[in-house]
Design a protein around this motif. Structure first.
Motif, PDB file in Angstrom:
ATOM      1  N   ALA A  13     -11.019  -3.959  -8.285  1.00  0.00           N
ATOM      2  CA  ALA A  13     -10.385  -5.210  -8.688  1.00  0.00           C
ATOM      3  C   ALA A  13      -9.069  -5.354  -7.945  1.00  0.00           C
ATOM      4  CB  ALA A  13     -10.148  -5.241 -10.201  1.00  0.00           C
ATOM      5  N   PRO A  14      -8.756  -6.548  -7.433  1.00  0.00           N
ATOM      6  CA  PRO A  14      -7.474  -6.757  -6.760  1.00  0.00           C
ATOM      7  C   PRO A  14      -6.322  -6.447  -7.706  1.00  0.00           C
ATOM      8  CG  PRO A  14      -8.942  -8.634  -6.417  1.00  0.00           C
ATOM      9  CD  PRO A  14      -9.572  -7.777  -7.469  1.00  0.00           C
ATOM     10  N   GLY A  15      -5.393  -5.625  -7.249  1.00  0.00           N
ATOM     11  CA  GLY A  15      -4.269  -5.214  -8.083  1.00  0.00           C
ATOM     12  C   GLY A  15      -4.350  -3.745  -8.478  1.00  0.00           C
ATOM     13  N   MET A  16      -5.507  -3.122  -8.271  1.00  0.00           N
ATOM     14  CA  MET A  16      -5.615  -1.689  -8.561  1.00  0.00           C
ATOM     15  C   MET A  16      -4.611  -0.889  -7.743  1.00  0.00           C
ATOM     16  SD  MET A  16      -9.633  -0.720  -9.077  1.00  0.00           S
ATOM     17  CE  MET A  16     -10.377  -0.745 -10.719  1.00  0.00           C
ATOM     18  N   ASN A  17      -4.434  -1.268  -6.477  1.00  0.00           N
ATOM     19  CA  ASN A  17      -3.467  -0.562  -5.634  1.00  0.00           C
ATOM     20  C   ASN A  17      -2.035  -0.750  -6.135  1.00  0.00           C
ATOM     21  OD1 ASN A  17      -5.072   0.772  -3.710  1.00  0.00           O
ATOM     22  ND2 ASN A  17      -5.336  -1.110  -2.527  1.00  0.00           N
ATOM     23  N   ALA A  18      -1.743  -1.927  -6.640  1.00  0.00           N
ATOM     24  CA  ALA A  18      -0.410  -2.171  -7.193  1.00  0.00           C
ATOM     25  C   ALA A  18      -0.178  -1.301  -8.424  1.00  0.00           C
ATOM     26  CB  ALA A  18      -0.252  -3.652  -7.553  1.00  0.00           C
ATOM     27  N   ALA A  19      -1.222  -1.113  -9.239  1.00  0.00           N
ATOM     28  CA  ALA A  19      -1.111  -0.251 -10.418  1.00  0.00           C
ATOM     29  C   ALA A  19      -0.931   1.203  -9.992  1.00  0.00           C
ATOM     30  CB  ALA A  19      -2.351  -0.399 -11.300  1.00  0.00           C
ATOM     31  N   LEU A  20      -1.693   1.624  -8.987  1.00  0.00           N
ATOM     32  CA  LEU A  20      -1.557   2.983  -8.458  1.00  0.00           C
ATOM     33  C   LEU A  20      -0.133   3.223  -7.957  1.00  0.00           C
ATOM     34  CD1 LEU A  20      -2.606   5.690  -7.322  1.00  0.00           C
ATOM     35  CD2 LEU A  20      -3.379   4.417  -5.296  1.00  0.00           C
ATOM     36  N   ARG A  21       0.388   2.268  -7.214  1.00  0.00           N
ATOM     37  CA  ARG A  21       1.760   2.377  -6.702  1.00  0.00           C
ATOM     38  C   ARG A  21       2.758   2.542  -7.841  1.00  0.00           C
ATOM     39  NH1 ARG A  21       5.758  -1.537  -6.094  1.00  0.00           N
ATOM     40  NH2 ARG A  21       7.245  -1.213  -4.365  1.00  0.00           N
ATOM     41  N   ASP A  59       3.114   0.231   1.322  1.00  0.00           N
ATOM     42  CA  ASP A  59       2.331  -0.805   1.999  1.00  0.00           C
ATOM     43  C   ASP A  59       0.940  -0.996   1.398  1.00  0.00           C
ATOM     44  OD1 ASP A  59       2.043  -2.802   3.956  1.00  0.00           O
ATOM     45  OD2 ASP A  59       0.990  -1.443   5.312  1.00  0.00           O
ATOM     46  N   ILE A  60       0.809  -0.830   0.065  1.00  0.00           N
ATOM     47  CA  ILE A  60      -0.496  -1.066  -0.563  1.00  0.00           C
ATOM     48  C   ILE A  60      -0.432  -2.106  -1.676  1.00  0.00           C
ATOM     49  CG2 ILE A  60      -1.299   1.272  -0.043  1.00  0.00           C
ATOM     50  CD1 ILE A  60      -1.018   1.885  -3.056  1.00  0.00           C
ATOM     51  N   ILE A  61       0.775  -2.520  -2.081  1.00  0.00           N
ATOM     52  CA  ILE A  61       0.871  -3.444  -3.214  1.00  0.00           C
ATOM     53  C   ILE A  61       0.149  -4.757  -2.933  1.00  0.00           C
ATOM     54  CG2 ILE A  61       3.067  -4.513  -2.502  1.00  0.00           C
ATOM     55  CD1 ILE A  61       3.849  -4.492  -5.503  1.00  0.00           C
ATOM     56  N   GLN A  62       0.055  -5.126  -1.661  1.00  0.00           N
ATOM     57  CA  GLN A  62      -0.559  -6.401  -1.296  1.00  0.00           C
ATOM     58  C   GLN A  62      -2.032  -6.262  -0.920  1.00  0.00           C
ATOM     59  OE1 GLN A  62       1.111  -4.479   0.644  1.00  0.00           O
ATOM     60  NE2 GLN A  62       0.589  -4.723   2.810  1.00  0.00           N
ATOM     61  N   ARG A  63      -2.574  -5.076  -1.003  1.00  0.00           N
ATOM     62  CA  ARG A  63      -3.953  -4.849  -0.554  1.00  0.00           C
ATOM     63  C   ARG A  63      -4.951  -4.873  -1.715  1.00  0.00           C
ATOM     64  NH1 ARG A  63      -3.590  -3.385   4.694  1.00  0.00           N
ATOM     65  NH2 ARG A  63      -1.585  -2.525   5.391  1.00  0.00           N
ATOM     66  N   GLY A  64      -6.103  -5.509  -1.457  1.00  0.00           N
ATOM     67  CA  GLY A  64      -7.163  -5.518  -2.452  1.00  0.00           C
ATOM     68  C   GLY A  64      -7.908  -4.195  -2.446  1.00  0.00           C
ATOM     69  N   GLY A  65      -8.917  -4.081  -3.304  1.00  0.00           N
ATOM     70  CA  GLY A  65      -9.682  -2.846  -3.375  1.00  0.00           C
ATOM     71  C   GLY A  65      -8.870  -1.734  -4.001  1.00  0.00           C
ATOM     72  N   THR A  66      -9.233  -0.496  -3.695  1.00  0.00           N
ATOM     73  CA  THR A  66      -8.500   0.654  -4.218  1.00  0.00           C
ATOM     74  C   THR A  66      -8.399   1.748  -3.164  1.00  0.00           C
ATOM     75  OG1 THR A  66      -8.642   2.546  -5.740  1.00  0.00           O
ATOM     76  CG2 THR A  66     -10.662   1.283  -5.407  1.00  0.00           C
ATOM     77  N   LYS A  67      -7.204   2.190  -2.918  1.00  0.00           N
ATOM     78  CA  LYS A  67      -6.940   3.253  -1.941  1.00  0.00           C
ATOM     79  C   LYS A  67      -7.641   4.555  -2.329  1.00  0.00           C
ATOM     80  CE  LYS A  67      -3.063   6.101  -0.260  1.00  0.00           C
ATOM     81  NZ  LYS A  67      -3.189   5.922   1.198  1.00  0.00           N
ATOM     82  N   LEU A  68      -7.805   4.772  -3.629  1.00  0.00           N
ATOM     83  CA  LEU A  68      -8.437   6.009  -4.104  1.00  0.00           C
ATOM     84  C   LEU A  68      -9.962   5.907  -4.128  1.00  0.00           C
ATOM     85  CD1 LEU A  68      -6.077   7.075  -7.055  1.00  0.00           C
ATOM     86  CD2 LEU A  68      -6.165   7.991  -4.724  1.00  0.00           C
ATOM     87  N   HIS A  69     -10.487   4.749  -3.791  1.00  0.00           N
ATOM     88  CA  HIS A  69     -11.942   4.521  -3.805  1.00  0.00           C
ATOM     89  C   HIS A  69     -12.512   4.667  -5.223  1.00  0.00           C
ATOM     90  CE1 HIS A  69     -11.422   4.577   0.463  1.00  0.00           C
ATOM     91  NE2 HIS A  69     -11.150   5.872   0.491  1.00  0.00           N
ATOM     92  N   SER A  70     -13.763   4.331  -5.367  1.00  0.00           N
ATOM     93  CA  SER A  70     -14.397   4.363  -6.681  1.00  0.00           C
ATOM     94  C   SER A  70     -15.858   4.760  -6.525  1.00  0.00           C
ATOM     95  CB  SER A  70     -14.298   2.986  -7.364  1.00  0.00           C
ATOM     96  OG  SER A  70     -14.768   3.051  -8.689  1.00  0.00           O
ATOM     97  N   ALA A  71     -16.441   5.286  -7.592  1.00  0.00           N
ATOM     98  CA  ALA A  71     -17.845   5.700  -7.541  1.00  0.00           C
ATOM     99  C   ALA A  71     -18.391   5.796  -8.961  1.00  0.00           C
ATOM    100  CB  ALA A  71     -17.977   7.055  -6.844  1.00  0.00           C
ATOM    101  N   ARG A  72     -19.688   5.587  -9.105  1.00  0.00           N
ATOM    102  CA  ARG A  72     -20.351   5.800 -10.391  1.00  0.00           C
ATOM    103  C   ARG A  72     -20.635   7.303 -10.526  1.00  0.00           C
ATOM    104  NH1 ARG A  72     -19.317   0.878 -12.653  1.00  0.00           N
ATOM    105  NH2 ARG A  72     -19.936  -0.796 -11.241  1.00  0.00           N
ATOM    106  N   ARG A 252     -14.517 -10.090  -5.825  1.00  0.00           N
ATOM    107  CA  ARG A 252     -13.791  -8.845  -6.075  1.00  0.00           C
ATOM    108  C   ARG A 252     -12.714  -8.551  -5.040  1.00  0.00           C
ATOM    109  NH1 ARG A 252     -17.950  -4.043  -7.684  1.00  0.00           N
ATOM    110  NH2 ARG A 252     -18.624  -4.825  -9.719  1.00  0.00           N
ATOM    111  N   GLY A 253     -12.839  -9.151  -3.874  1.00  0.00           N
ATOM    112  CA  GLY A 253     -11.939  -8.790  -2.786  1.00  0.00           C
ATOM    113  C   GLY A 253     -10.733  -9.708  -2.674  1.00  0.00           C
ATOM    114  N   GLY A 254      -9.917  -9.399  -1.679  1.00  0.00           N
ATOM    115  CA  GLY A 254      -8.795 -10.271  -1.358  1.00  0.00           C
ATOM    116  C   GLY A 254      -7.450  -9.746  -1.829  1.00  0.00           C
ATOM    117  N   THR A 255      -6.407 -10.339  -1.257  1.00  0.00           N
ATOM    118  CA  THR A 255      -5.036  -9.985  -1.609  1.00  0.00           C
ATOM    119  C   THR A 255      -4.735 -10.365  -3.047  1.00  0.00           C
ATOM    120  OG1 THR A 255      -4.320 -10.342   0.673  1.00  0.00           O
ATOM    121  CG2 THR A 255      -2.620 -10.403  -1.019  1.00  0.00           C
ATOM    122  N   PRO A 256      -4.233  -9.442  -3.863  1.00  0.00           N
ATOM    123  CA  PRO A 256      -3.932  -9.782  -5.258  1.00  0.00           C
ATOM    124  C   PRO A 256      -2.829 -10.823  -5.367  1.00  0.00           C
ATOM    125  CG  PRO A 256      -3.082  -7.593  -4.714  1.00  0.00           C
ATOM    126  CD  PRO A 256      -3.931  -8.027  -3.561  1.00  0.00           C
TER     127      PRO A 256
END
Length: 319
Positions: A13-21, A59-72, A252-256
């Protein structure tokens, strides 16, 4: 608490990287170490755990997706898988965990908390379907993506004088369809929370045609049925030819958006504060414009409710 972990799980979800930061920098500000766990719970079991510093989240607050990746991870649903995860955290000296994701992610976090390992949940999902919080990280960005698509499709619908059916995501929640339909001026919105009246929809289409309206936009939430099925209904009952657009994973994608970045920053910081207090089994949320924390069980045992006043208003404005 001197060392915490953080992971992202479920759909991105866009904003996951901002939360991680926010988690990383808030923790470091308070002299704590942070370990990043890649690929969600699967990475936790596999030991894909690395230290994160200030530069790791630059430099990740503006990026969509998640830097830590995700998996089921089906293995994590088992007792054995959860114990493997706890062993990995003990091995790396992790004392508490921030989980960024949806209700499935929360269930995993609660399982760890019940085994004595404190976890805090941060709601990251475009569906906006987590009970206990008014908004989730990613919803606002996805909403704006859908609205942009509606605006563009309406241009074509107007040019060719056609009825378009647009299918949006949301799983069993209709928030994306509802908010986007109202903001995009859709003539009809179909959501899981409110049974649709096919005859009423057909009546509205006929009424619009009689007063000279040559095009219509119908928004269908995937939790009701897919857009092609709905198109078949209209063709079968009224011989109305339609065009279908399934927006899919573009949502799901795009700049938050700024709203999602702020929400994510607030949520991530509060999660760290709760771990610093030695608490676990809590979810972070927003109620009446205030950041709150509440029992995680409320998040996955409660029932999401759409704002049906918006649904009623949309019907009044789409006459």
């Amino acid at each position: 608490m001197k060392k915490i972990g953080v992971l992202t799980s479920g759909g991105d979800a866009p904003g996951m990287n901002a939360a991680l930061r926010a988690v990383v920098r808030k923790a470091i500000y308070h002299d704590m170490e942070v370990m990043g766990i890649y690929n969600g719970y699967q990475g936790l079991i596999d030991g894909k755990i690395v230290p994160l510093d200030l530069g790791s989240v630059g430099d990740i607050i503006q990026r969509g997706g998640t830097k830590l990746h995700s998996a089921r991870c089906l293995e994590f649903k088992t007792e054995e898988g959860q114990l493997k995860a706890i062993e990995q955290m003990k091995k790396h000296g992790i004392e508490g965990l921030v989980v960024i994701g949806g209700d499935g992610s929360y269930r995993g976090a609660m399982a760890l908390t019940s085994k004595g390992f404190p976890c805090i949940g941060v709601p990251g999902t475009i569906d906006n379907d987590i009970p206990g919080t008014d908004f989730t990280i990613g919803f606002d960005t996805a909403l704006n993506t859908v609205i942009e698509a509606i605006d563009k499709i309406r241009d074509t619908a107007t040019s060719h004088e056609r009825t378009f059916i647009i299918e949006v995501m949301g799983r069993d929640a209709g928030d994306l369809a509802l908010w986007a339909g109202l903001a995009g001026g859709a003539e009809t919105i179909v959501i899981p929370e409110e049974p649709f009246d096919l005859e009423d929809i057909l009546s509205r289409l006929r009424s619009g045609h009689e007063r000279g309206k040559k095009h219509s936009i119908i928004i269908v939430s995937e939790g009701v049925m897919n857009a092609n099925q709905f198109a078949e209904l209209l063709k079968e009952h009224a011989q109305i030819e339609t065009r279908v657009s399934v927006l899919g994973h573009i949502q799901r994608g795009g700049t938050p958006t700024a709203r999602d970045r702020v929400l994510a920053s607030l949520f991530g910081a509060r999660a760290v504060e709760k771990l610093m207090e030695g608490q676990g089994g809590l979810a972070i949320g927003m109620r009446n414009h205030q950041v709150v924390d509440y029992s995680m069980t409320e998040a996955f045992d409660g029932k999401h409710e759409a704002d049906l006043t918006l649904y009623k208003l949309s019907k009044e404005l789409a006459i």
